[in-house]
Design a protein around this motif. Sequence first.
Motif, PDB file in Angstrom:
ATOM      1  N   LEU A   1      -4.532  -4.242   9.048  1.00  0.00           N
ATOM      2  CA  LEU A   1      -3.087  -4.383   8.865  1.00  0.00           C
ATOM      3  C   LEU A   1      -2.485  -3.099   8.324  1.00  0.00           C
ATOM      4  CD1 LEU A   1      -0.456  -6.107   8.670  1.00  0.00           C
ATOM      5  CD2 LEU A   1      -1.206  -6.733   6.352  1.00  0.00           C
ATOM      6  N   LEU A   2      -3.119  -2.512   7.312  1.00  0.00           N
ATOM      7  CA  LEU A   2      -2.605  -1.277   6.729  1.00  0.00           C
ATOM      8  C   LEU A   2      -2.612  -0.135   7.742  1.00  0.00           C
ATOM      9  CD1 LEU A   2      -4.284  -1.429   3.194  1.00  0.00           C
ATOM     10  CD2 LEU A   2      -1.923  -2.010   3.790  1.00  0.00           C
ATOM     11  N   CYS A   3      -3.644  -0.080   8.581  1.00  0.00           N
ATOM     12  CA  CYS A   3      -3.678   0.934   9.631  1.00  0.00           C
ATOM     13  C   CYS A   3      -2.532   0.751  10.621  1.00  0.00           C
ATOM     14  CB  CYS A   3      -5.011   0.892  10.379  1.00  0.00           C
ATOM     15  SG  CYS A   3      -6.428   1.494   9.430  1.00  0.00           S
ATOM     16  N   ASP A   4      -2.199  -0.494  10.909  1.00  0.00           N
ATOM     17  CA  ASP A   4      -1.109  -0.775  11.850  1.00  0.00           C
ATOM     18  C   ASP A   4       0.262  -0.459  11.245  1.00  0.00           C
ATOM     19  OD1 ASP A   4      -2.946  -1.690  13.705  1.00  0.00           O
ATOM     20  OD2 ASP A   4      -2.698  -3.810  13.163  1.00  0.00           O
ATOM     21  N   LEU A   5       0.417  -0.697   9.950  1.00  0.00           N
ATOM     22  CA  LEU A   5       1.721  -0.561   9.313  1.00  0.00           C
ATOM     23  C   LEU A   5       2.081   0.871   8.959  1.00  0.00           C
ATOM     24  CD1 LEU A   5       1.746  -3.532   6.736  1.00  0.00           C
ATOM     25  CD2 LEU A   5       2.935  -3.409   8.946  1.00  0.00           C
ATOM     26  N   HIS A   6       1.088   1.721   8.724  1.00  0.00           N
ATOM     27  CA  HIS A   6       1.363   2.976   8.039  1.00  0.00           C
ATOM     28  C   HIS A   6       0.940   4.209   8.829  1.00  0.00           C
ATOM     29  CE1 HIS A   6       2.728   0.698   4.648  1.00  0.00           C
ATOM     30  NE2 HIS A   6       1.563   0.098   4.495  1.00  0.00           N
TER      31      HIS A   6
ATOM     32  N   GLY B   1       5.542  -2.607  -2.153  1.00  0.00           N
ATOM     33  CA  GLY B   1       4.099  -2.536  -1.983  1.00  0.00           C
ATOM     34  C   GLY B   1       3.662  -2.125  -0.588  1.00  0.00           C
ATOM     35  N   MET B   2       2.415  -1.638  -0.498  1.00  0.00           N
ATOM     36  CA  MET B   2       1.919  -1.138   0.783  1.00  0.00           C
ATOM     37  C   MET B   2       1.568  -2.265   1.748  1.00  0.00           C
ATOM     38  SD  MET B   2      -1.760   0.482  -0.328  1.00  0.00           S
ATOM     39  CE  MET B   2      -3.083  -0.509  -1.010  1.00  0.00           C
ATOM     40  N   HIS B   3       1.547  -3.511   1.288  1.00  0.00           N
ATOM     41  CA  HIS B   3       1.297  -4.639   2.183  1.00  0.00           C
ATOM     42  C   HIS B   3       2.545  -5.037   2.967  1.00  0.00           C
ATOM     43  CE1 HIS B   3       2.909  -6.249  -1.558  1.00  0.00           C
ATOM     44  NE2 HIS B   3       3.407  -7.226  -0.827  1.00  0.00           N
ATOM     45  N   SER B   4       3.701  -4.460   2.624  1.00  0.00           N
ATOM     46  CA  SER B   4       4.971  -4.847   3.247  1.00  0.00           C
ATOM     47  C   SER B   4       5.227  -4.036   4.503  1.00  0.00           C
ATOM     48  CB  SER B   4       6.128  -4.640   2.269  1.00  0.00           C
ATOM     49  OG  SER B   4       5.959  -5.416   1.102  1.00  0.00           O
ATOM     50  N   GLY B   5       5.558  -4.722   5.601  1.00  0.00           N
ATOM     51  CA  GLY B   5       5.977  -4.050   6.819  1.00  0.00           C
ATOM     52  C   GLY B   5       7.456  -3.706   6.765  1.00  0.00           C
TER      53      GLY B   5
ATOM     54  N   CYS C   1       1.557  10.218  12.512  1.00  0.00           N
ATOM     55  CA  CYS C   1       1.876   9.961  11.107  1.00  0.00           C
ATOM     56  C   CYS C   1       3.342  10.256  10.827  1.00  0.00           C
ATOM     57  CB  CYS C   1       0.985  10.796  10.196  1.00  0.00           C
ATOM     58  SG  CYS C   1      -0.753  10.295  10.192  1.00  0.00           S
ATOM     59  N   ALA C   2       3.822  11.387  11.343  1.00  0.00           N
ATOM     60  CA  ALA C   2       5.232  11.725  11.148  1.00  0.00           C
ATOM     61  C   ALA C   2       6.140  10.701  11.814  1.00  0.00           C
ATOM     62  CB  ALA C   2       5.502  13.124  11.699  1.00  0.00           C
TER      63      ALA C   2
ATOM     64  N   ALA D   1       8.632   3.491  -1.344  1.00  0.00           N
ATOM     65  CA  ALA D   1       7.764   2.612  -0.562  1.00  0.00           C
ATOM     66  C   ALA D   1       6.330   3.132  -0.624  1.00  0.00           C
ATOM     67  CB  ALA D   1       8.229   2.548   0.892  1.00  0.00           C
ATOM     68  N   ALA D   2       5.406   2.285  -1.053  1.00  0.00           N
ATOM     69  CA  ALA D   2       3.988   2.628  -1.031  1.00  0.00           C
ATOM     70  C   ALA D   2       3.437   2.413   0.377  1.00  0.00           C
ATOM     71  CB  ALA D   2       3.211   1.791  -2.034  1.00  0.00           C
ATOM     72  N   GLY D   3       2.467   3.229   0.741  1.00  0.00           N
ATOM     73  CA  GLY D   3       1.862   3.101   2.059  1.00  0.00           C
ATOM     74  C   GLY D   3       0.484   3.737   2.065  1.00  0.00           C
TER      75      GLY D   3
END
Length: 375
Positions: free
Chosen positions: A317-322, A228-232, A330-331, A266-268
Amino acid sequence: MRVGAFLLSAQFPGQSHADALERTVSAAVVAERSGLDSVWLAEHHFVPYGVCPNAATLAALLLGRTRRIGVGTAVSVLSTAHPVSLGEQAALLHLTSGGRFTLGVGRGGPWIDLDVFGTGVAAYEEGFSERLDLLLRWLRGSRVGADGPQFNFPEVAVVPRADSRREAPRPELAGWLDGRSGTLHRFPRQRLDGAPRPESAGPPVVMACTSPGGVRTAAERGLPMLLGMHSGDEDKVQMLAAYRTAWRACGRGEEQLARIEREHLAAGVVQVADRTSEARSRLLGAMPGWFEYGLGAHRTVDGRERRMRDPREYTELLCDLHAVGTPRQCADRLLATAERTGLRRFALLAEGSGEHTATMDNIARLGSEVLPQLG
């Protein structure tokens, strides 16, 4: 590395259901044009978080609108679907798309959906393994029966068989299909990028994993995981290690494990902009309202209490992880995750702005400015 777009058909405040679905269809077409590997479709019921109620049905439409890109479900919810019906859909899409379809499955949540579709809370709490095993037998067999607590029926023929090979066309038919027989009829080719995908083994299946029990279930059945996209990255590392432990406990070999690990997904989230502040601002201006409006509409099946993340904190959180920022950032984010975890396959939520034009631009920039930096 294989990078795809994750499309939830999200209904942002002020949008219609048709707006959300039209954006998904357009995004898939742009994703193919932009060189992405795949698109992944979610399904939800009765909530604006995502207005697609059947990911396999939408996948059928997108397979018809495209020619190269892979299309997968992320995920089809087994707790509310009959495994045989879903297996029939998956086989049909696999055989008619040149092998471009991937079936992602998951347990879902304890939502009112279980009451509406009549499967009950037991299908969610205890019944997932039986449903998954029946689905896999259907996709891999020629005749299937069931004798379990949820499904009990006599053996029947599997039609169409997902693992069936195409017979070579007769010479006169092959000539007609290729337009060499003098007729004016001609069929469009399904694939434009070279050799067709292998069809003899049936559609690939991936499984959403959010808990240690889910990881074991996937490993015991030899299925790649969708994380899931919530996972770091550290969470992903732990889940991958748990998968290897469960895999080896089943006595399977390392060569096959290496092949499966290349298929983990992996979702992100992705948002490409000229400046990091611009990318974050776009998501922080749209996603919290969508989370509050969309996720807040979920109703539990039995009135049990549910806790919801703070929408703005979750977006941050999603902005920080992905992969949120400039093309280079991004790359770098994707490469860092790949180096830390070994994952090489990504499904990135590209519609976080909530806007049609901005979503198309985001996907186009992912393809033209980020993918070339991944090597």
